[in-house]
Design a protein around this motif. Structure first.
Motif, PDB file in Angstrom:
ATOM      1  N   ARG A  36      59.363  63.719  40.620  1.00 48.62           N
ATOM      2  CA  ARG A  36      58.398  62.668  40.264  1.00 48.62           C
ATOM      3  C   ARG A  36      57.334  63.220  39.322  1.00 48.62           C
ATOM      4  O   ARG A  36      56.865  62.506  38.447  1.00 48.62           O
ATOM      5  CB  ARG A  36      57.743  62.093  41.515  1.00 48.62           C
ATOM      6  N   ASN A  40      56.085  61.936  35.751  1.00 44.73           N
ATOM      7  CA  ASN A  40      54.690  61.495  35.634  1.00 44.73           C
ATOM      8  C   ASN A  40      53.780  62.559  36.246  1.00 44.73           C
ATOM      9  O   ASN A  40      53.678  62.658  37.457  1.00 44.73           O
ATOM     10  CB  ASN A  40      54.519  60.147  36.366  1.00 44.73           C
ATOM     11  N   ALA A  42      50.764  62.817  36.738  1.00 43.84           N
ATOM     12  CA  ALA A  42      49.634  62.376  37.562  1.00 43.84           C
ATOM     13  C   ALA A  42      50.105  61.650  38.819  1.00 43.84           C
ATOM     14  O   ALA A  42      49.321  60.970  39.462  1.00 43.84           O
ATOM     15  CB  ALA A  42      48.725  61.471  36.745  1.00 43.84           C
ATOM     16  N   LYS A  44      50.839  60.223  42.290  1.00 45.69           N
ATOM     17  CA  LYS A  44      50.047  60.347  43.511  1.00 45.69           C
ATOM     18  C   LYS A  44      50.903  60.227  44.757  1.00 45.69           C
ATOM     19  O   LYS A  44      50.442  60.521  45.855  1.00 45.69           O
ATOM     20  CB  LYS A  44      49.011  59.218  43.550  1.00 45.69           C
ATOM     21  N   LEU A  45      52.129  59.745  44.588  1.00 42.54           N
ATOM     22  CA  LEU A  45      52.928  59.390  45.760  1.00 42.54           C
ATOM     23  C   LEU A  45      53.405  60.621  46.529  1.00 42.54           C
ATOM     24  O   LEU A  45      53.286  60.685  47.747  1.00 42.54           O
ATOM     25  CB  LEU A  45      54.122  58.557  45.309  1.00 42.54           C
ATOM     26  N   ARG A 230      44.019  55.523  51.519  1.00 38.21           N
ATOM     27  CA  ARG A 230      45.263  54.817  51.222  1.00 38.21           C
ATOM     28  C   ARG A 230      44.996  53.760  50.156  1.00 38.21           C
ATOM     29  O   ARG A 230      45.864  53.398  49.382  1.00 38.21           O
ATOM     30  CB  ARG A 230      45.764  54.176  52.513  1.00 38.21           C
ATOM     31  N   TYR A 232      43.470  54.018  47.454  1.00 39.25           N
ATOM     32  CA  TYR A 232      43.812  54.484  46.105  1.00 39.25           C
ATOM     33  C   TYR A 232      44.921  55.529  46.153  1.00 39.25           C
ATOM     34  O   TYR A 232      45.000  56.421  45.324  1.00 39.25           O
ATOM     35  CB  TYR A 232      42.585  54.946  45.323  1.00 39.25           C
ATOM     36  N   LEU A 233      45.783  55.359  47.153  1.00 41.78           N
ATOM     37  CA  LEU A 233      47.047  56.112  47.227  1.00 41.78           C
ATOM     38  C   LEU A 233      46.841  57.634  47.182  1.00 41.78           C
ATOM     39  O   LEU A 233      47.599  58.333  46.541  1.00 41.78           O
ATOM     40  CB  LEU A 233      47.970  55.667  46.082  1.00 41.78           C
TER      41      LEU A 233
ATOM     42  N   TYR B  98      47.615  43.012  50.617  1.00 39.31           N
ATOM     43  CA  TYR B  98      47.306  43.148  49.192  1.00 39.31           C
ATOM     44  C   TYR B  98      47.426  44.594  48.726  1.00 39.31           C
ATOM     45  O   TYR B  98      48.113  44.907  47.746  1.00 39.31           O
ATOM     46  CB  TYR B  98      45.898  42.598  48.931  1.00 39.31           C
ATOM     47  N   ILE B  99      46.756  45.497  49.464  1.00 39.99           N
ATOM     48  CA  ILE B  99      46.693  46.875  48.987  1.00 39.99           C
ATOM     49  C   ILE B  99      48.091  47.508  49.016  1.00 39.99           C
ATOM     50  O   ILE B  99      48.437  48.328  48.171  1.00 39.99           O
ATOM     51  CB  ILE B  99      45.661  47.693  49.802  1.00 39.99           C
ATOM     52  N   GLU B 100      48.911  47.074  49.978  1.00 35.65           N
ATOM     53  CA  GLU B 100      50.285  47.585  50.045  1.00 35.65           C
ATOM     54  C   GLU B 100      51.072  47.122  48.813  1.00 35.65           C
ATOM     55  O   GLU B 100      51.876  47.875  48.272  1.00 35.65           O
ATOM     56  CB  GLU B 100      50.944  47.090  51.334  1.00 35.65           C
ATOM     57  N   ASN B 103      50.121  49.400  46.037  1.00 35.23           N
ATOM     58  CA  ASN B 103      50.720  50.723  46.226  1.00 35.23           C
ATOM     59  C   ASN B 103      52.212  50.712  45.914  1.00 35.23           C
ATOM     60  O   ASN B 103      52.739  51.640  45.302  1.00 35.23           O
ATOM     61  CB  ASN B 103      50.496  51.210  47.657  1.00 35.23           C
ATOM     62  N   THR B 106      52.679  50.767  42.285  1.00 35.61           N
ATOM     63  CA  THR B 106      52.394  52.099  41.753  1.00 35.61           C
ATOM     64  C   THR B 106      53.561  53.047  42.005  1.00 35.61           C
ATOM     65  O   THR B 106      53.874  53.902  41.190  1.00 35.61           O
ATOM     66  CB  THR B 106      51.114  52.650  42.406  1.00 35.61           C
ATOM     67  N   ALA B 107      54.227  52.851  43.145  1.00 35.68           N
ATOM     68  CA  ALA B 107      55.360  53.715  43.469  1.00 35.68           C
ATOM     69  C   ALA B 107      56.594  53.352  42.673  1.00 35.68           C
ATOM     70  O   ALA B 107      57.584  54.077  42.709  1.00 35.68           O
ATOM     71  CB  ALA B 107      55.653  53.628  44.964  1.00 35.68           C
ATOM     72  N   GLY B 108      56.574  52.227  41.955  1.00 37.41           N
ATOM     73  CA  GLY B 108      57.710  51.858  41.120  1.00 37.41           C
ATOM     74  C   GLY B 108      58.619  50.818  41.733  1.00 37.41           C
ATOM     75  O   GLY B 108      59.678  50.513  41.189  1.00 37.41           O
ATOM     76  N   THR B 122      41.999  52.075  39.444  1.00 36.97           N
ATOM     77  CA  THR B 122      41.916  53.225  40.349  1.00 36.97           C
ATOM     78  C   THR B 122      43.228  53.541  41.040  1.00 36.97           C
ATOM     79  O   THR B 122      43.416  54.652  41.515  1.00 36.97           O
ATOM     80  CB  THR B 122      40.855  52.995  41.435  1.00 36.97           C
ATOM     81  N   ILE B 123      44.153  52.578  41.157  1.00 39.63           N
ATOM     82  CA  ILE B 123      45.399  52.891  41.867  1.00 39.63           C
ATOM     83  C   ILE B 123      46.528  53.242  40.888  1.00 39.63           C
ATOM     84  O   ILE B 123      46.828  54.409  40.729  1.00 39.63           O
ATOM     85  CB  ILE B 123      45.765  51.800  42.895  1.00 39.63           C
ATOM     86  N   ALA B 126      44.953  55.385  37.487  1.00 39.59           N
ATOM     87  CA  ALA B 126      44.515  56.735  37.837  1.00 39.59           C
ATOM     88  C   ALA B 126      45.690  57.554  38.369  1.00 39.59           C
ATOM     89  O   ALA B 126      45.656  58.776  38.356  1.00 39.59           O
ATOM     90  CB  ALA B 126      43.396  56.664  38.872  1.00 39.59           C
ATOM     91  N   GLY B 127      46.739  56.884  38.852  1.00 42.30           N
ATOM     92  CA  GLY B 127      47.926  57.584  39.340  1.00 42.30           C
ATOM     93  C   GLY B 127      48.939  57.833  38.247  1.00 42.30           C
ATOM     94  O   GLY B 127      50.083  58.176  38.534  1.00 42.30           O
ATOM     95  N   GLY B 128      48.518  57.659  37.000  1.00 37.85           N
ATOM     96  CA  GLY B 128      49.391  58.024  35.896  1.00 37.85           C
ATOM     97  C   GLY B 128      50.442  56.988  35.554  1.00 37.85           C
ATOM     98  O   GLY B 128      51.321  57.251  34.746  1.00 37.85           O
ATOM     99  N   VAL B 129      50.388  55.798  36.167  1.00 36.68           N
ATOM    100  CA  VAL B 129      51.358  54.754  35.841  1.00 36.68           C
ATOM    101  C   VAL B 129      50.762  53.885  34.735  1.00 36.68           C
ATOM    102  O   VAL B 129      49.771  53.191  34.944  1.00 36.68           O
ATOM    103  CB  VAL B 129      51.679  53.901  37.086  1.00 36.68           C
TER     104      VAL B 129
END
Lengths: 274, 381
Positions: A36, A40, A42, A44-45, A230, A232-233, B98-100, B103, B106-108, B122-123, B126-129
């Motif tokens: 991963r 990417n 950055a 976070k997962l 959680r 912001y992961l 919502y937050i799930e 997430n 973000t995980a794809g 921020t999710i 900031a996580g590069g997505v």
């Protein structure tokens, strides 16, 4: 005879075999994480071990930017206090209920069905009611653990006390023991090691309710932190926290087992330990 | 001892066989459980444009006044019609948490998601997505609010325990509210309370202050002791509700963006229409949001929806967006939402329709893109 059933590992092999599955899990994680991060940087997962160590260092050693506290330790202290209070009260309650229900047929007839029904009420489903009755402070978090754990432990103990050999009860009575003495001198000593077992089994459930309570409303605690970051992961902090919770639970389990062996050596004789 | 009559057929089967059958049954159950896992194409890249089969995409949304059109569009067949037009398979999936949903995006797991500007920054960003803001649907114009129990002045919040979803837009709202009366976050203590439990939390005797969003906010404000002391109408245009899409997915398949924009404005036109169809649509959205038609219309009144593509374009192209985005990213950085790698609020770059950027231009991960909405404005969809 050389059959699979007769092959037992030696002392060193046993360690190796025990570590093997854990190492496999670590290996799978590392390769997935590397994959991963190649796609990417950055990501976070699945954070890299370095990122986790970094996040852990910040939580445990450096003061928090906003509160100035070392959040890892304040979280641990808050959670342990809740868990300890909850489990302590649950143990006392479960022991009392279990002894009375197990020993006295009249009490059993009146109370056992109620306890059985209460044990089946999922505490999380009646949460808004618990909020109103116990407020949103520390009390509601401890109560969630107590309500979640006590009925099961009480039923288990009632069952074990009810299974005490009939001969013991009769013999104690022929020697002049009254109900009170039977309770204290015959049933209680035999129920105590069972209580330790019930506690050990309830530990996982208690942690579950602790984390749930802290997820719903809290200012500190291990569950609070996990559910907060959680948002912001921040898996780089969540994973060390999960490892820490697992380690804590493992340590409690071990401590309870050793306590029981030390206090009730007669109970552990000739038993297969787990 | 025996309570049931012994069944001769069963007793003829040797015990070991019964165990084997039992074990087999459990294994079948376990396998059935595993196979229920949906086989999704999570990886955006796997839906290559020139693959023989129709590329399929899933976009997640959750319950909120300004996002209900997505659910209605899926039910009413509007989604399918636009997807067919652009030769793709598209599904809008409702998520309860919502937050799930953010997430998972973000995980794809999803190609896009309905999200606020702050959480998008921020999710995923900031996580590069790399994330494109395809549609700015509305801004909160009173949908987020701060409530005190038995007190009606904002300054009286000092020293209170404020229940809210920490690090969410409610937290941002609190920070802005405190700022407006010369207080800071140190003057209150914040109790993290999940949005799903905030209505129950308000009923507790020891809860005296909270921040929430609709529909929960409306329910709380309807209780006797509640006084709304600050709401998002005092900071218009700062809390945005958007639909974002993974930038790579969008680049590989621009039809996805066109279809989503088409669906959105067709449904919004229906939402606004003073016709029987319009009312039926509003009624359906109200029911899906768990409220009445009146309740839903009240929520819409505090949601500043951009009903036409032109309104949305004007907002996205206005330099004011840069200023409010700067506020949001400053808050996010000060609260540590950019993670460990961030050394300043410039860590994540944010691109605007005019080509300008805020933050690191070499690390642009959130892009306000007006091209698709512009197509809708020109009637080219």
């Amino acid at each position: 005879m050389r059959r699979l059933i007769n092959l037992a590992p030696g002392r060193n092999t046993r360690w190796l075999l025990a570590l093997l599955p854990l190492m496999l899990i670590a290996l799978v994680y590392l390769s997935a994480s590397a994959q991963r991060h190649a796609a990417n940087p950055a990501d976070k997962l699945l954070p890299t071990p370095a990122a986790m160590a970094d996040a852990f260092h910040r939580a445990a050693v450096e003061p928090d930017r906003r509160s100035g506290a070392r959040i890892f330790w304040t979280d641990t202290a808050a959670s342990l206090k809740r868990l300890g209070t909850g489990l302590g009260v649950s143990a006392v309650l479960a022991l009392s209920i279990g002894l009375v229900l197990g020993l006295l047929p009249l009490a059993r007839a009146t109370m056992a069905p109620t306890v059985a029904v209460l044990a089946l009420v999922p505490p999380m489903a009646i949460l808004p009611i618990l909020f109103i009755v116990f407020g949103l402070g520390e009390l509601s978090k401890v109560m969630l653990i107590i309500i979640g754990v006590t009925p099961g432990m009480a039923r288990d103990l009632a069952l074990k006390v009810g299974q005490l050999p009939r001969e013991q009860i009769v013999k104690a009575q022929t020697l002049g023991a009254g109900t009170w003495q039977l309770l204290l001198r015959v049933a209680l000593p035999q129920a105590l090691p069972q209580l330790v077992i019930a506690l050990r089994l309830a530990l996982g459930t208690a942690f579950l309710f602790l984390i749930a309570a802290e997820a719903i409303s809290a200012e500190s605690g291990l569950g609070y932190r996990i559910f907060l970051v959680r948002r912001y992961l921040a898996m780089d902090l969540i994973l060390p926290y999960v490892a820490w919770i697992t380690l804590l639970a493992f340590a409690f389990d071990l401590a309870l087992r050793q306590c029981s062996r030390w206090a009730f050596p007669w109970f552990h004789q000739g038993r297969d330990e787990m | 001892m025996m309570r049931f009559p012994a069944r001769p057929a069963a007793s003829r089967v040797p015990p070991s066989w019964r165990h084997a059958v039992l074990a087999l049954g459990l294994m079948v159950l376990a396998l059935a459980g595993c196979s229920r896992e949906p086989a999704q194409t999570a990886d955006p890249a796997s839906a290559a444009p020139d693959a023989g089969v129709k590329p399929s995409y899933q976009v997640a949304w959750s319950i909120y006044a300004g996002w209900m059109p997505w659910g209605y569009a899926q039910e009413a067949g509007i989604v399918d019609r636009w997807a067919d037009k652009y030769g793709i398979d598209l599904e809008l999936v409702q998520m309860n948490d919502y937050i799930e949903s953010v997430n998972q995006y973000t995980a794809g797991r999803f190609a896009g998601v309905s999200v606020t500007n702050m959480d998008a920054l921020t999710i995923p960003a900031a996580g590069g997505v790399d994330t494109t803001v395809l549609i700015v649907g509305d801004y909160s114009n009173g949908n987020d609010g701060l409530v005190l129990k038995g007190k009606d002045g904002l300054a009286q919040i000092k020293g209170q325990r404020v229940h809210l979803a920490e690090l969410s837009v409610s937290h941002y709202l609190l920070a802005r509210a405190l700022e407006s009366v010369g207080l800071g976050e140190r003057d209150v203590s914040i109790v993290n309370t999940s949005d799903a439990d905030i209505v129950g939390a308000w009923q507790a005797a020891d809860t005296t202050a909270l921040a929430a969003w609709n529909p929960q906010l409306a329910e709380i404000l309807a209780t006797p002791q509640a006084h709304g002391v600050f709401d998002s109408s005092q900071i218009p245009g700062e809390i945005l509700d958007t639909l974002v899409i993974n930038t790579q997915t969008l680049e590989a398949r621009p039809e996805l963006g066109k279809a989503l924009v088409g669906i959105w404005y067709e449904t919004l036109a229906l939402l606004q229409a003073q016709t029987p169809e319009g009312e039926a649509a509003r009624r359906a959205m109200a029911t899906a949001a768990g409220t009445t038609l009146e309740g839903y219309e009240a929520q819409l009144a505090t949601t500043y929806l951009f009903y036409t593509p032109d309104q949305a374009l004007a907002f996205v192209r206005d330099p004011a967006l840069r200023e409010s985005t700067d506020r949001v990213r400053s808050f996010s950085f000060e609260h540590g939402l950019f993670g460990a790698n961030a050394t300043s609020k410039d860590f994540v770059g944010i691109g605007f329709p005019d080509g300008g950027t805020l933050g690191d231009p070499d690390n642009v991960k959130l892009r306000f893109d007006d091209r698709y909405v512009a197509l809708a404005a020109d009637g080219q969809l």
